[in-house]
Design a protein around this motif. Structure first.
Motif, PDB file in Angstrom:
ATOM      1  N   ASP A  32     -14.132  -2.847  37.123  1.00  0.00           N
ATOM      2  CA  ASP A  32     -13.198  -2.208  36.208  1.00  0.00           C
ATOM      3  C   ASP A  32     -13.567  -2.644  34.794  1.00  0.00           C
ATOM      4  N   VAL A  33     -12.770  -2.223  33.828  1.00  0.00           N
ATOM      5  CA  VAL A  33     -13.059  -2.584  32.441  1.00  0.00           C
ATOM      6  C   VAL A  33     -11.897  -3.375  31.849  1.00  0.00           C
ATOM      7  N   ALA A  34     -12.244  -4.279  30.952  1.00  0.00           N
ATOM      8  CA  ALA A  34     -11.252  -4.980  30.128  1.00  0.00           C
ATOM      9  C   ALA A  34     -11.581  -4.597  28.696  1.00  0.00           C
ATOM     10  N   VAL A  35     -10.889  -3.594  28.199  1.00  0.00           N
ATOM     11  CA  VAL A  35     -11.227  -3.053  26.882  1.00  0.00           C
ATOM     12  C   VAL A  35     -10.718  -3.980  25.789  1.00  0.00           C
ATOM     13  N   LYS A  85      -8.289   2.558  18.661  1.00  0.00           N
ATOM     14  CA  LYS A  85      -9.623   2.621  19.255  1.00  0.00           C
ATOM     15  C   LYS A  85      -9.607   2.071  20.675  1.00  0.00           C
ATOM     16  N   VAL A  86      -8.921   0.952  20.877  1.00  0.00           N
ATOM     17  CA  VAL A  86      -8.850   0.333  22.200  1.00  0.00           C
ATOM     18  C   VAL A  86      -8.137   1.260  23.184  1.00  0.00           C
ATOM     19  N   ALA A  87      -7.027   1.860  22.774  1.00  0.00           N
ATOM     20  CA  ALA A  87      -6.278   2.761  23.652  1.00  0.00           C
ATOM     21  C   ALA A  87      -7.113   3.977  24.037  1.00  0.00           C
ATOM     22  N   GLU A  88      -7.821   4.548  23.076  1.00  0.00           N
ATOM     23  CA  GLU A  88      -8.650   5.721  23.350  1.00  0.00           C
ATOM     24  C   GLU A  88      -9.838   5.359  24.225  1.00  0.00           C
ATOM     25  N   ARG A  89     -10.446   4.222  23.959  1.00  0.00           N
ATOM     26  CA  ARG A  89     -11.598   3.795  24.759  1.00  0.00           C
ATOM     27  C   ARG A  89     -11.186   3.536  26.206  1.00  0.00           C
ATOM     28  N   ALA A  90     -10.020   2.906  26.400  1.00  0.00           N
ATOM     29  CA  ALA A  90      -9.530   2.649  27.756  1.00  0.00           C
ATOM     30  C   ALA A  90      -9.261   3.953  28.485  1.00  0.00           C
ATOM     31  N   ARG A  91      -8.650   4.916  27.787  1.00  0.00           N
ATOM     32  CA  ARG A  91      -8.363   6.210  28.414  1.00  0.00           C
ATOM     33  C   ARG A  91      -9.653   6.898  28.833  1.00  0.00           C
ATOM     34  N   ARG A  92     -10.637   6.862  27.952  1.00  0.00           N
ATOM     35  CA  ARG A  92     -11.896   7.560  28.230  1.00  0.00           C
ATOM     36  C   ARG A  92     -12.682   6.885  29.353  1.00  0.00           C
ATOM     37  N   LEU A  93     -12.841   5.574  29.269  1.00  0.00           N
ATOM     38  CA  LEU A  93     -13.673   4.876  30.250  1.00  0.00           C
ATOM     39  C   LEU A  93     -13.023   4.795  31.623  1.00  0.00           C
ATOM     40  N   THR A 187     -20.817   6.927  31.809  1.00  0.00           N
ATOM     41  CA  THR A 187     -21.672   7.406  32.904  1.00  0.00           C
ATOM     42  C   THR A 187     -21.910   6.308  33.933  1.00  0.00           C
ATOM     43  N   ILE A 188     -22.167   5.091  33.458  1.00  0.00           N
ATOM     44  CA  ILE A 188     -22.397   3.960  34.366  1.00  0.00           C
ATOM     45  C   ILE A 188     -21.185   3.728  35.255  1.00  0.00           C
ATOM     46  N   LEU A 189     -20.002   3.764  34.668  1.00  0.00           N
ATOM     47  CA  LEU A 189     -18.779   3.538  35.434  1.00  0.00           C
ATOM     48  C   LEU A 189     -18.540   4.653  36.448  1.00  0.00           C
ATOM     49  N   LYS A 190     -18.830   5.883  36.063  1.00  0.00           N
ATOM     50  CA  LYS A 190     -18.620   7.014  36.969  1.00  0.00           C
ATOM     51  C   LYS A 190     -19.547   6.964  38.165  1.00  0.00           C
ATOM     52  N   THR A 191     -20.757   6.443  37.974  1.00  0.00           N
ATOM     53  CA  THR A 191     -21.743   6.436  39.059  1.00  0.00           C
ATOM     54  C   THR A 191     -21.751   5.132  39.837  1.00  0.00           C
ATOM     55  N   PHE A 192     -20.914   4.180  39.474  1.00  0.00           N
ATOM     56  CA  PHE A 192     -20.944   2.864  40.119  1.00  0.00           C
ATOM     57  C   PHE A 192     -20.789   2.961  41.633  1.00  0.00           C
ATOM     58  N   ASP A 193     -19.812   3.741  42.083  1.00  0.00           N
ATOM     59  CA  ASP A 193     -19.534   3.824  43.524  1.00  0.00           C
ATOM     60  C   ASP A 193     -20.533   4.672  44.289  1.00  0.00           C
ATOM     61  N   THR A 194     -21.384   5.409  43.576  1.00  0.00           N
ATOM     62  CA  THR A 194     -22.337   6.287  44.264  1.00  0.00           C
ATOM     63  C   THR A 194     -23.714   5.667  44.403  1.00  0.00           C
ATOM     64  N   VAL A 195     -23.928   4.517  43.764  1.00  0.00           N
ATOM     65  CA  VAL A 195     -25.226   3.846  43.855  1.00  0.00           C
ATOM     66  C   VAL A 195     -25.093   2.671  44.808  1.00  0.00           C
ATOM     67  N   PRO A 196     -25.928   2.605  45.862  1.00  0.00           N
ATOM     68  CA  PRO A 196     -25.802   1.512  46.830  1.00  0.00           C
ATOM     69  C   PRO A 196     -26.165   0.183  46.192  1.00  0.00           C
ATOM     70  N   PRO A 197     -25.526  -0.918  46.630  1.00  0.00           N
ATOM     71  CA  PRO A 197     -25.863  -2.235  46.097  1.00  0.00           C
ATOM     72  C   PRO A 197     -27.254  -2.665  46.485  1.00  0.00           C
ATOM     73  N   ALA A 198     -27.859  -3.501  45.674  1.00  0.00           N
ATOM     74  CA  ALA A 198     -29.199  -3.994  45.986  1.00  0.00           C
ATOM     75  C   ALA A 198     -29.145  -4.886  47.222  1.00  0.00           C
ATOM     76  N   GLU A 199     -30.144  -4.796  48.058  1.00  0.00           N
ATOM     77  CA  GLU A 199     -30.182  -5.618  49.259  1.00  0.00           C
ATOM     78  C   GLU A 199     -30.493  -7.063  48.900  1.00  0.00           C
ATOM     79  N   THR A 200     -29.782  -7.965  49.522  1.00  0.00           N
ATOM     80  CA  THR A 200     -30.032  -9.387  49.313  1.00  0.00           C
ATOM     81  C   THR A 200     -31.148  -9.843  50.239  1.00  0.00           C
ATOM     82  N   PRO A 201     -32.201 -10.481  49.698  1.00  0.00           N
ATOM     83  CA  PRO A 201     -33.303 -10.933  50.541  1.00  0.00           C
ATOM     84  C   PRO A 201     -32.821 -11.870  51.635  1.00  0.00           C
ATOM     85  N   ALA A 202     -33.414 -11.737  52.804  1.00  0.00           N
ATOM     86  CA  ALA A 202     -33.010 -12.582  53.929  1.00  0.00           C
ATOM     87  C   ALA A 202     -33.452 -14.031  53.690  1.00  0.00           C
TER      88      ALA A 202
END
Length: 202
Positions: A32-35, A85-93, A187-202
């Motif tokens: 999430d974001v902390a604006v 600015k903070v209120a608008e940025r929070a609404r947008r992001l 854009t980064i926030l919108k696509t966060f849930d659609t990009v799989p996490p990086a695999e952790t090396p065994a």
């Protein structure tokens, strides 16, 4: 144990969003974001004399205000502009969504670095009022004075690159630096849930 728990990673826009995304994916946590936004001098948008948080709270650098010769009217105008600015940025992001429920949850607050530390200080104070659990700060780089001060206010602070000296700019600590625009952060926030996490090396 933080990894794959109900802890939340909170990125401070805009530069902290790419870093927070990497942290959230690596730990398998919600993002999430902390604006928070600094209140800038009328003649220098890079220099701030305070900061405003997502809950409308603020902190001011009174010595700098006096040194800069700012009038009470100039200071109030800067505060009003930054709150809008903070209120608008929070609404947008956040796409109009309310902030995630943070009561009693551990939070990891991420930014791209700590210079004066004012924005992080205001973010930590606002989150404390939200009655979160543990507050952990994670930044790639920071000035020693800011790191030391913020570390006293949170449960843990991680900063692999600590620098000293009379002046410090976050950008100077990066080999390749580009400003992150609000549209890029969105854009980064919108696509966060659609990009799989990086695999952790065994």
């Amino acid at each position: 144990m933080i990894k794959e728990s109900d802890a939340v990673v909170l990125g401070i826009p805009a530069g902290g969003i790419p870093v927070a995304t990497v942290v959230a994916r690596a730990l398998g946590l919600s993002l999430d974001v902390a604006v928070v936004s600094k209140i800038t001098l009328p003649w220098n948008t890079e220099a701030g004399y305070g900061a405003v948080a997502f809950d409308g709270s603020l902190q001011l650098n009174q010595p700098l205000i006096i040194q800069a010769g700012l009038s009470r009217e100039q200071v109030q105008a800067g505060i009003d502009k930054t709150r809008s600015k903070v209120a608008e940025r929070a609404r947008r992001l956040r796409g109009g969504k309310p902030l995630l429920e943070l009561y009693d949850k551990n939070v990891i607050v991420v930014d791209d670095g700590l210079a004066s530390g004012y924005t992080m200080r205001v973010a930590v104070a606002a989150l404390t009022r939200c009655n979160v659990g543990r507050i952990i700060v994670a930044v790639p780089t920071g000035h020693a004075a800011a790191v030391e001060e913020i570390a006293r206010q949170v449960h843990k602070l991680y900063c692999p690159n600590i620098r000293s000296g009379p002046r410090f700019a976050v950008a100077d600590a990066y080999e390749n630096w580009t400003d992150v625009s609000e549209s890029e952060a969105e854009t980064i926030l919108k696509t966060f849930d659609t990009v799989p996490p990086a695999e952790t090396p065994a």
